[in-house]
Design a protein around this motif. Structure first.
Motif, short mmCIF file in Angstrom:
data_model
loop_
_atom_site.label_atom_id
_atom_site.label_comp_id
_atom_site.label_asym_id
_atom_site.label_seq_id
_atom_site.Cartn_x
_atom_site.Cartn_y
_atom_site.Cartn_z
N ASP A 201 17.23 -33.87 44.90
CA ASP A 201 16.98 -34.57 46.15
C ASP A 201 18.14 -34.41 47.13
O ASP A 201 17.93 -34.28 48.34
CB ASP A 201 16.72 -36.05 45.86
CG ASP A 201 16.22 -36.81 47.07
OD1 ASP A 201 15.18 -36.43 47.63
OD2 ASP A 201 16.88 -37.79 47.46
N TRP B 177 19.46 -33.75 51.75
CA TRP B 177 20.16 -34.74 52.56
C TRP B 177 20.71 -34.22 53.88
O TRP B 177 20.69 -34.95 54.87
CB TRP B 177 21.24 -35.43 51.72
CG TRP B 177 20.65 -36.55 50.92
CD1 TRP B 177 19.57 -36.48 50.08
CD2 TRP B 177 21.08 -37.90 50.88
NE1 TRP B 177 19.32 -37.70 49.51
CE2 TRP B 177 20.25 -38.60 49.99
CE3 TRP B 177 22.12 -38.60 51.50
CZ2 TRP B 177 20.39 -39.95 49.73
CZ3 TRP B 177 22.27 -39.94 51.23
CH2 TRP B 177 21.41 -40.62 50.35
N TYR C 298 11.27 -28.73 43.44
CA TYR C 298 11.66 -29.75 44.42
C TYR C 298 13.03 -29.41 45.03
O TYR C 298 13.23 -29.54 46.24
CB TYR C 298 11.68 -31.13 43.77
CG TYR C 298 12.00 -32.24 44.73
CD1 TYR C 298 11.14 -32.57 45.77
CD2 TYR C 298 13.18 -32.97 44.60
CE1 TYR C 298 11.44 -33.59 46.66
CE2 TYR C 298 13.48 -33.99 45.49
CZ TYR C 298 12.61 -34.30 46.52
OH TYR C 298 12.91 -35.30 47.39
N TYR D 57 10.89 -40.94 46.89
CA TYR D 57 11.63 -40.37 45.77
C TYR D 57 10.60 -39.82 44.78
O TYR D 57 9.71 -40.56 44.33
CB TYR D 57 12.50 -41.45 45.13
CG TYR D 57 13.66 -40.91 44.34
CD1 TYR D 57 14.71 -40.26 44.96
CD2 TYR D 57 13.69 -41.05 42.96
CE1 TYR D 57 15.78 -39.77 44.24
CE2 TYR D 57 14.76 -40.57 42.23
CZ TYR D 57 15.79 -39.93 42.87
OH TYR D 57 16.84 -39.44 42.15
N TYR E 204 10.45 -41.90 53.50
CA TYR E 204 11.24 -41.27 52.44
C TYR E 204 10.65 -41.64 51.08
O TYR E 204 10.49 -42.81 50.77
CB TYR E 204 12.69 -41.76 52.54
CG TYR E 204 13.63 -41.17 51.51
CD1 TYR E 204 14.20 -39.93 51.70
CD2 TYR E 204 13.95 -41.87 50.36
CE1 TYR E 204 15.07 -39.39 50.77
CE2 TYR E 204 14.82 -41.34 49.42
CZ TYR E 204 15.37 -40.10 49.63
OH TYR E 204 16.23 -39.56 48.71
N GLN F 105 13.73 -28.90 48.99
CA GLN F 105 14.75 -29.67 49.70
C GLN F 105 15.80 -28.75 50.31
O GLN F 105 16.25 -28.96 51.44
CB GLN F 105 15.41 -30.68 48.75
CG GLN F 105 14.48 -31.78 48.28
CD GLN F 105 14.05 -32.66 49.42
OE1 GLN F 105 13.02 -32.42 50.05
NE2 GLN F 105 14.82 -33.67 49.70
N THR G 263 16.72 -35.33 39.14
CA THR G 263 15.92 -35.58 40.33
C THR G 263 16.83 -35.93 41.51
O THR G 263 16.63 -35.43 42.62
CB THR G 263 14.91 -36.72 40.08
OG1 THR G 263 14.02 -36.33 39.03
CG2 THR G 263 14.10 -37.04 41.33
N HIS G 264 17.82 -36.76 41.27
CA HIS G 264 18.77 -37.11 42.34
C HIS G 264 19.53 -35.87 42.81
O HIS G 264 19.71 -35.66 44.02
CB HIS G 264 19.73 -38.19 41.85
CG HIS G 264 20.69 -38.66 42.89
ND1 HIS G 264 20.30 -39.07 44.15
CD2 HIS G 264 22.03 -38.78 42.86
CE1 HIS G 264 21.36 -39.42 44.85
NE2 HIS G 264 22.43 -39.26 44.09
#
Length: 174
Positions: free
Chosen positions: A50, A54, A86, A74, A72, A90, A46-47
Motif C-alpha cells: 500500500d 502513498w 496490488y 485498505y 481510501y 500502487q 499489505t501495508h
C-alpha cells in the motif's frame, strides 16, 4: 528542495528492492507473526504494498484521516500474487503522479490525523520522504520475519548474507 522527478527515481529504486522482498513471502505464512505485538505477514506485506501508492495519495489529497477514510480502501490480500499485483498497481499510480508533479506541488501542507488527533502536518515533499522511510522500515521488518522463518532474503543496498553465501558456494563448485 528535491524534485518530483528525483523522488520518482528513488521510488523506482526502492520498488525494485521491495518487489524482491515481497516475492519471498510464502503463501502458507500469511498468518504468521514473530511476537504477539507484531503484525502478521499479511498485514505487514499489505501495508508495504500500500505504501507504494502513498506518493499519489499525498499529491492528490490534503490529508489522511483514519477516522474518515473517504474513498481510501485498505485491501484484503491473501497471498503473494495478490500482494505483488496490488504493489504494482500502487506503484504505477505513484509513478504517474510524480511524473506529472511540479516542485510547487510538494510545498502545500498535508495532514495525518485520526479525527481530532493530529499526528503530523508537514509539506507534501516531507511526507513523501516519510512514506519512503516507512517503506524501508517495514521492508526491514519483513526481512526479519523472513529470516526468522529461515527464508533466504535478498539484499537491499548490496548483497545479503544469503546472496553472498550462494555466490561463494557457486564459486567453489565451478
Amino acid at each position: 528542495m528535491i524534485t518530483p522527478q528525483e523522488f520518482l527515481i528513488e521510488l523506482e529504486m526502492e520498488a525494485a528492492t521491495t518487489r524482491k522482498m515481497l516475492e519471498k513471502i510464502p503463501d502458507d505464512k500469511f498468518g504468521w507473526k514473530p511476537h504477539k505485538k507484531s503484525m502478521d505477514i499479511k498485514t505487514l506485506s499489505t501495508h508495504l504494498a500500500d505504501l507504494a501508492g502513498w506518493p499519489d495519495l499525498i499529491l492528490r489529497t490534503e490529508q489522511l484521516d483514519f477516522e474518515n477514510m473517504g474513498d481510501y480502501e485498505y485491501p484484503d490480500l491473501n497471498n503473494r500474487a495478490e500482494v505483488l499485483a496490488y504493489f504494482e498497481k500502487q506503484l504505477a499510480v505513484s509513478k504517474a503522479a510524480l511524473a506529472k508533479a511540479s516542485v510547487a506541488d510538494l510545498v502545500p501542507n498535508w495532514t495525518l490525523r485520526s479525527g481530532e488527533t493530529i499526528y503530523d502536518v508537514s509539506p507534501k515533499g516531507k511526507v513523501v520522504r516519510m512514506a519512503f522511510s516507512q517503506t524501508v522500515h517495514h521492508r526491514a521488518q519483513l526481512g526479519v520475519f523472513l529470516r526468522l522463518l529461515d527464508i533466504p532474503i535478498p539484499g537491499s543496498y548490496g548483497p545479503s548474507a544469503d546472496e553472498m553465501e550462494m555466490e561463494a558456494k557457486a564459486a567453489t563448485a565451478g
